[in-house]
Design a protein around this motif. Structure first.
Motif, mmCIF file in Angstrom:
data_model
loop_
_atom_site.group_PDB
_atom_site.id
_atom_site.type_symbol
_atom_site.label_atom_id
_atom_site.label_comp_id
_atom_site.label_asym_id
_atom_site.label_seq_id
_atom_site.Cartn_x
_atom_site.Cartn_y
_atom_site.Cartn_z
ATOM 1 N N ARG A 108 21.128 20.632 -7.811
ATOM 2 C CA ARG A 108 21.765 21.922 -7.597
ATOM 3 C C ARG A 108 23.110 21.780 -6.909
ATOM 4 N NH1 ARG A 108 19.480 27.527 -5.115
ATOM 5 N NH2 ARG A 108 18.489 27.478 -7.132
ATOM 6 N N PRO A 110 26.007 24.345 -16.659
ATOM 7 C CA PRO A 110 25.147 23.337 -16.020
ATOM 8 C C PRO A 110 23.659 23.628 -16.159
ATOM 9 C CG PRO A 110 26.893 24.006 -14.525
ATOM 10 C CD PRO A 110 26.987 24.896 -15.730
ATOM 11 N N MET A 165 26.823 36.677 -14.501
ATOM 12 C CA MET A 165 25.784 35.742 -14.933
ATOM 13 C C MET A 165 24.479 36.105 -14.266
ATOM 14 S SD MET A 165 26.414 33.434 -17.079
ATOM 15 C CE MET A 165 25.323 32.053 -17.313
ATOM 16 N N ASP A 189 31.238 19.969 -16.661
ATOM 17 C CA ASP A 189 29.883 20.496 -16.497
ATOM 18 C C ASP A 189 29.756 21.916 -17.011
ATOM 19 O OD1 ASP A 189 28.788 18.258 -14.777
ATOM 20 O OD2 ASP A 189 30.525 18.883 -13.583
ATOM 21 N N LYS A 234 20.550 24.220 -11.420
ATOM 22 C CA LYS A 234 20.505 25.633 -11.029
ATOM 23 C C LYS A 234 21.811 26.060 -10.393
ATOM 24 C CE LYS A 234 15.536 25.844 -10.209
ATOM 25 N NZ LYS A 234 14.479 26.278 -9.280
ATOM 26 N N GLY A 235 21.969 27.356 -10.218
ATOM 27 C CA GLY A 235 23.171 27.869 -9.579
ATOM 28 C C GLY A 235 23.269 27.402 -8.141
ATOM 29 N N GLN A 236 24.487 27.283 -7.629
ATOM 30 C CA GLN A 236 24.649 26.816 -6.259
ATOM 31 C C GLN A 236 25.618 27.696 -5.477
ATOM 32 O OE1 GLN A 236 26.816 22.967 -5.805
ATOM 33 N NE2 GLN A 236 26.923 22.980 -8.021
ATOM 34 N N ARG A 237 25.382 27.692 -4.190
ATOM 35 C CA ARG A 237 26.178 28.416 -3.224
ATOM 36 C C ARG A 237 27.672 28.077 -3.366
ATOM 37 N NH1 ARG A 237 24.399 29.823 2.033
ATOM 38 N NH2 ARG A 237 22.497 28.696 1.537
ATOM 39 N N GLY A 238 28.519 29.083 -3.318
ATOM 40 C CA GLY A 238 29.956 28.834 -3.385
ATOM 41 C C GLY A 238 30.470 28.769 -4.808
ATOM 42 N N ILE A 239 29.553 28.534 -5.745
ATOM 43 C CA ILE A 239 29.957 28.484 -7.151
ATOM 44 C C ILE A 239 29.443 29.719 -7.874
ATOM 45 C CG2 ILE A 239 29.708 27.219 -9.325
ATOM 46 C CD1 ILE A 239 31.509 25.817 -7.326
ATOM 47 N N GLU A 240 28.154 29.970 -7.737
ATOM 48 C CA GLU A 240 27.567 31.112 -8.440
ATOM 49 C C GLU A 240 27.576 32.377 -7.599
ATOM 50 O OE1 GLU A 240 26.417 31.047 -11.559
ATOM 51 O OE2 GLU A 240 26.391 28.911 -11.986
ATOM 52 N N TRP A 241 27.616 32.229 -6.300
ATOM 53 C CA TRP A 241 27.635 33.411 -5.441
ATOM 54 C C TRP A 241 28.363 33.109 -4.160
ATOM 55 C CZ3 TRP A 241 23.279 30.433 -6.102
ATOM 56 C CH2 TRP A 241 22.725 29.869 -4.958
ATOM 57 N N LEU A 282 37.364 33.118 -4.249
ATOM 58 C CA LEU A 282 36.865 34.091 -3.261
ATOM 59 C C LEU A 282 35.493 33.669 -2.747
ATOM 60 C CD1 LEU A 282 37.825 37.507 -4.934
ATOM 61 C CD2 LEU A 282 39.165 36.079 -3.361
ATOM 62 N N ARG A 283 34.656 33.189 -3.672
ATOM 63 C CA ARG A 283 33.320 32.738 -3.254
ATOM 64 C C ARG A 283 33.421 31.501 -2.369
ATOM 65 N NH1 ARG A 283 31.694 34.519 -8.661
ATOM 66 N NH2 ARG A 283 31.923 32.456 -9.570
ATOM 67 N N ASN A 326 34.523 32.435 0.998
ATOM 68 C CA ASN A 326 33.431 33.062 1.751
ATOM 69 C C ASN A 326 32.450 32.043 2.310
ATOM 70 O OD1 ASN A 326 32.097 35.570 2.607
ATOM 71 N ND2 ASN A 326 30.459 34.926 1.200
ATOM 72 N N GLN A 327 32.371 30.882 1.673
ATOM 73 C CA GLN A 327 31.510 29.805 2.173
ATOM 74 C C GLN A 327 32.205 28.973 3.237
ATOM 75 O OE1 GLN A 327 28.368 29.360 1.534
ATOM 76 N NE2 GLN A 327 28.233 30.942 -0.044
ATOM 77 N N LYS A 368 30.448 32.825 -18.513
ATOM 78 C CA LYS A 368 30.760 33.156 -17.132
ATOM 79 C C LYS A 368 32.166 33.732 -17.026
ATOM 80 C CE LYS A 368 29.917 30.477 -13.730
ATOM 81 N NZ LYS A 368 29.012 31.269 -12.867
ATOM 82 N N GLY A 369 32.435 34.405 -15.919
ATOM 83 C CA GLY A 369 33.804 34.799 -15.625
ATOM 84 C C GLY A 369 34.119 36.261 -15.874
ATOM 85 N N ALA A 418 39.731 34.275 -13.394
ATOM 86 C CA ALA A 418 38.358 33.938 -13.024
ATOM 87 C C ALA A 418 38.334 32.744 -12.062
ATOM 88 C CB ALA A 418 37.524 33.641 -14.269
ATOM 89 N N THR A 458 33.992 37.811 -12.396
ATOM 90 C CA THR A 458 34.899 37.013 -11.569
ATOM 91 C C THR A 458 36.347 37.334 -11.918
ATOM 92 O OG1 THR A 458 33.193 35.333 -11.704
ATOM 93 C CG2 THR A 458 35.279 34.676 -10.735
ATOM 94 N N TRP A 516 24.216 39.168 -5.129
ATOM 95 C CA TRP A 516 25.257 38.297 -5.653
ATOM 96 C C TRP A 516 26.627 38.934 -5.456
ATOM 97 C CZ3 TRP A 516 24.545 34.589 -10.233
ATOM 98 C CH2 TRP A 516 23.414 33.791 -10.001
ATOM 99 N N TRP A 557 34.856 27.115 2.683
ATOM 100 C CA TRP A 557 35.354 25.875 2.100
ATOM 101 C C TRP A 557 36.875 25.797 2.153
ATOM 102 C CZ3 TRP A 557 32.467 25.426 -3.270
ATOM 103 C CH2 TRP A 557 31.096 25.314 -3.036
ATOM 104 N N THR A 601 33.997 27.561 -20.174
ATOM 105 C CA THR A 601 34.003 28.916 -20.718
ATOM 106 C C THR A 601 35.254 29.094 -21.560
ATOM 107 O OG1 THR A 601 32.843 29.733 -18.767
ATOM 108 C CG2 THR A 601 33.841 31.373 -20.184
ATOM 109 N N GLY A 633 30.456 36.920 -1.979
ATOM 110 C CA GLY A 633 31.717 36.246 -1.670
ATOM 111 C C GLY A 633 32.906 37.119 -2.035
#
Lengths: 202, 202
Positions: free
Chosen positions: B20, A189, B1, B178, A195-202, B44-45, B48-49, A33-34, B38, A37, A64, B51, B181, A67
């Motif tokens: 998730r 993970p 990813m 978890d 699975k991917g989650q909001r705010g982390i993966e997108w 940034l994500r 956008n949520q 990853k990254g 990264a 990003t 994707w 947070w 990278t 964000g």
């Protein structure tokens, strides 16, 4: 990255200042990853310098990274730093007329169309930082001619930095680039069933 | 990813949704570029949520990353996404009174003071994303007790994601995290005698 001293001083006829400000081609590759990003993180620095930034997302579906896109759009419109143009292949590219978009064109054609615009922008010196996101894929698949890309990048005028992301960056591109980072997956993970989650993966 | 399917479905009694949304501890380590970049890209994500984001820069001199800092401050103040608190060890931490700042305290004491605040914020659920930038160094050097860090992270309440950057992340931390990278250097302009430049390195 800690600030450091170069390990060699090349005999290239350039002053330190000229060498320092030489525009860079950067590649973020690897299976970890990254990659993207970090490229968008670089855009924050470019924005802070007041540079015009052009993002070209070479992905079929550009849902994707919304964000990063929203954040960079807000920054670009803030009037405090540089500008941001964000182009998405997944929506048929912003400069392409509506009737040429959609499913009438293959992803291969769309990728090539994206590269044609990058070429035009490089010739016009439209941006100081180009984020060619996931551009390593069409290069890897041979959709866009690698030799031409290297030639165009090598001969680009002015001070234009280019960062290319994606797995499987071709060896020739890695050889040509000034800075290459390989993002390796140590642990993810998904390996543990998450699975991917909001705010982390997108 | 690319979006993917988990390779195993663990027998942990959680639903897919619960799994998730499980909060993550992420580590960006390795000698290559992009570890912090990264992490700020991830912010940034999170922004956008909507947070709340807490950045803790565990570096002696926090002159670098001013681009990321300015960008995230503008985003945090834009009223469109989440909030951003940016704390710098290099300036003696924002929550510490002026007379306790400066050179009266060692970097080791400052690093520990930073961690104490992170603990307080985790207990109070102050943020949904913590960027503990360069925190791997004080852990590597033993300035902050690794076992305590892992215990506090393991027992943190609610949904709080934590990303830790820096070279030499201790093995125990990598085992616990978890998502890990490793940013590997393939090629860097310094190897060719080029120093860092504005807009690219900072």
């Amino acid at each position: 990255m800690p600030q450091g001293q170069p390990s060699v001083v090349p005999d290239d006829g350039l002053t330190t200042r000229q060498r320092r400000n030489r525009p860079l081609v950067m590649v973020h590759t690897g299976v970890g990853k990254g990659k993207s990003t970090a490229a968008f993180g670089m855009a924050l620095r470019a924005w802070n310098q007041g540079w015009p930034i052009g993002v070209f997302q070479f992905v079929k579906s550009a849902k994707w990274k919304v964000g990063e896109e929203n954040a960079l759009r807000v920054l670009g419109a803030s009037g405090e730093g540089g500008t941001v143009d964000w182009h998405k292949m997944g929506e048929g590219w912003s400069w392409v007329q509506r009737d040429l978009q959609g499913d009438n064109f293959s992803n291969e054609e769309k990728a090539r169309e994206g590269w044609e615009q990058v070429k035009r922008d490089l010739a016009a010196e439209s941006y100081k930082l180009y984020v060619l996101d996931e551009f390593a894929y069409p290069l890897h698949w041979g959709w866009v001619d690698l030799d031409e890309v290297i030639e165009v990048l090598r001969d680009r005028p002015g001070t234009q930095h280019v960062v290319i992301t994606g797995r499987n960056a071709p060896d020739k591109l890695v050889d040509f680039a000034d800075l290459v980072t390989d993002m390796s997956k140590v642990k993810h993970p998904m390996d543990a069933g998450q699975k991917g989650q909001r705010g982390i993966e997108w």
